[in-house]
Design a protein around this motif. Sequence first.
Motif, short mmCIF file in Angstrom:
data_model
loop_
_atom_site.label_atom_id
_atom_site.label_comp_id
_atom_site.label_asym_id
_atom_site.label_seq_id
_atom_site.Cartn_x
_atom_site.Cartn_y
_atom_site.Cartn_z
N GLY A 1 5.49 -2.52 -1.92
CA GLY A 1 5.86 -1.13 -1.75
C GLY A 1 5.00 -0.24 -2.61
N MET A 2 5.26 1.08 -2.56
CA MET A 2 4.57 2.07 -3.38
C MET A 2 3.06 1.97 -3.25
SD MET A 2 6.98 2.08 -6.79
CE MET A 2 6.06 3.45 -7.50
N GLU A 3 2.59 1.78 -2.01
CA GLU A 3 1.17 1.72 -1.70
C GLU A 3 0.46 0.59 -2.43
OE1 GLU A 3 -0.55 5.53 -2.41
OE2 GLU A 3 0.61 6.53 -0.84
N SER A 4 1.21 -0.45 -2.77
CA SER A 4 0.61 -1.59 -3.43
C SER A 4 0.27 -2.65 -2.39
CB SER A 4 1.56 -2.16 -4.49
OG SER A 4 0.91 -3.13 -5.27
N GLY A 5 -0.26 -3.79 -2.84
CA GLY A 5 -0.61 -4.87 -1.94
C GLY A 5 -1.06 -6.08 -2.72
N PRO A 6 -1.26 -7.21 -2.05
CA PRO A 6 -1.61 -8.45 -2.76
C PRO A 6 -2.95 -8.40 -3.48
CG PRO A 6 -1.83 -8.73 -0.39
CD PRO A 6 -1.16 -7.41 -0.60
N GLY A 7 -3.85 -7.49 -3.06
CA GLY A 7 -5.16 -7.42 -3.68
C GLY A 7 -5.26 -6.40 -4.79
N ARG A 8 -4.17 -5.71 -5.09
CA ARG A 8 -4.21 -4.66 -6.11
C ARG A 8 -3.84 -5.22 -7.48
NH1 ARG A 8 -0.96 1.13 -6.57
NH2 ARG A 8 -1.99 1.77 -8.48
N ARG A 9 -4.62 -4.87 -8.47
CA ARG A 9 -4.34 -5.30 -9.84
C ARG A 9 -3.35 -4.35 -10.49
NH1 ARG A 9 -10.60 -6.37 -11.74
NH2 ARG A 9 -11.06 -8.04 -10.26
N ARG A 10 -2.43 -4.94 -11.23
CA ARG A 10 -1.45 -4.13 -11.95
C ARG A 10 -1.26 -4.71 -13.34
NH1 ARG A 10 1.11 -0.59 -8.54
NH2 ARG A 10 2.44 -0.01 -10.27
N ALA A 11 -0.83 -3.88 -14.25
CA ALA A 11 -0.53 -4.36 -15.61
C ALA A 11 0.63 -5.35 -15.57
CB ALA A 11 -0.19 -3.19 -16.52
N SER B 1 12.85 -3.71 2.65
CA SER B 1 12.00 -2.53 2.49
C SER B 1 12.81 -1.30 2.08
CB SER B 1 11.23 -2.25 3.78
OG SER B 1 10.33 -3.31 4.05
N ASP B 2 14.03 -1.15 2.68
CA ASP B 2 14.90 -0.03 2.30
C ASP B 2 15.27 -0.11 0.82
OD1 ASP B 2 14.94 0.96 4.88
OD2 ASP B 2 16.75 -0.15 5.45
N CYS B 3 15.63 -1.30 0.38
CA CYS B 3 16.02 -1.48 -1.03
C CYS B 3 14.84 -1.21 -1.96
CB CYS B 3 16.54 -2.90 -1.25
SG CYS B 3 18.10 -3.28 -0.43
N MET B 4 13.67 -1.65 -1.56
CA MET B 4 12.49 -1.43 -2.38
C MET B 4 12.16 0.05 -2.50
SD MET B 4 10.05 -4.59 -1.13
CE MET B 4 8.68 -4.11 -2.20
N THR B 5 12.35 0.79 -1.41
CA THR B 5 12.10 2.23 -1.44
C THR B 5 13.09 2.92 -2.35
OG1 THR B 5 11.18 2.19 0.80
CG2 THR B 5 11.95 4.32 -0.03
N ARG B 6 14.37 2.56 -2.23
CA ARG B 6 15.41 3.18 -3.06
C ARG B 6 15.17 2.92 -4.55
NH1 ARG B 6 20.81 3.96 -0.30
NH2 ARG B 6 21.71 3.52 -2.33
N CYS B 7 14.67 1.73 -4.87
CA CYS B 7 14.51 1.33 -6.27
C CYS B 7 13.08 1.49 -6.77
CB CYS B 7 14.94 -0.13 -6.45
SG CYS B 7 16.66 -0.44 -6.05
N ARG B 8 12.21 2.05 -5.93
CA ARG B 8 10.80 2.22 -6.29
C ARG B 8 10.21 0.91 -6.79
NH1 ARG B 8 8.46 6.89 -6.83
NH2 ARG B 8 7.27 6.26 -8.68
N THR B 9 10.32 -0.13 -5.96
CA THR B 9 9.88 -1.47 -6.30
C THR B 9 8.47 -1.71 -5.77
OG1 THR B 9 12.16 -2.26 -6.20
CG2 THR B 9 10.43 -3.92 -6.12
N VAL B 10 7.61 -2.24 -6.63
CA VAL B 10 6.22 -2.46 -6.26
C VAL B 10 6.06 -3.72 -5.41
CG1 VAL B 10 3.94 -3.03 -7.18
CG2 VAL B 10 5.31 -1.23 -8.24
N GLY B 11 6.78 -4.78 -5.76
CA GLY B 11 6.62 -6.02 -5.01
C GLY B 11 7.81 -6.94 -5.15
#
Length: 222
Positions: free
Chosen positions: A76-86, A51-61
């Motif tokens: 991360g970044m307020e994402s989740g398994p149910g969210r659609r992304r490009a 989680s620390d690494c994801m925050t530092r690198c602004r990683t979505v998943g």
Amino acid sequence: MTSDTQTNRATFRDWPHRIIRRSDTVRPLPPHTRSLADLTVELDGRGLSVSDCMTRCRTVGVLILKDGEIALERYGMESGPGRRRAGYSITKSIVATLVGAALHDGAIGRLDDCCDLYVPRLRGSAYEGVTVRNAMRMCSGVAWDEEGDGRADTGRLQLTWASRQPGSMLDLACSLPRAQPQGTLFNYSTVESCVLGAVVAAATGQTLADYCAEKIWWPAGM
């Protein structure tokens, strides 16, 4: 005001799109017997959690699979398994895979066939004579600026997509000038995948979404 998830869904619903239909048989990914939830990474003498690494690198998943089983799944970044992304460049790999499927099926004869053999609309443009192979390698020689700052060609591509005009993607591709001979220089180009998608659709007689469902989505149990 709408929630971020609602806004995200509305955005994807409003853009022109086709549905990749699911199979009757869905293959879930089970959890692995060994979880990597407590995985840490050494950086500058300190241990950082995933989680620390994801925050530092602004990683979505982050998803780690071992033998088809989930060892780690984190968002991360307020994402989740149910969210659609490009899908961004993942889509380019899927299109290239569908070129391979069409080649295997005999719908595309050879990778050295010219794209305009399958899409006559390309004739008279800089894409006339460009081989399927060179379009896949992104060395068509057709001019394209991938800076993605809204003023580059990617900005024009987004406006074209949003116009909802049938054939507008190919119109954009056909308007581009030649920069150098094909096969001589790699130039990252999103529009190459648009051209390849048109080639696959024309060669197979199916929409790209339906061909993707048949060749990738259903066999994988997605």
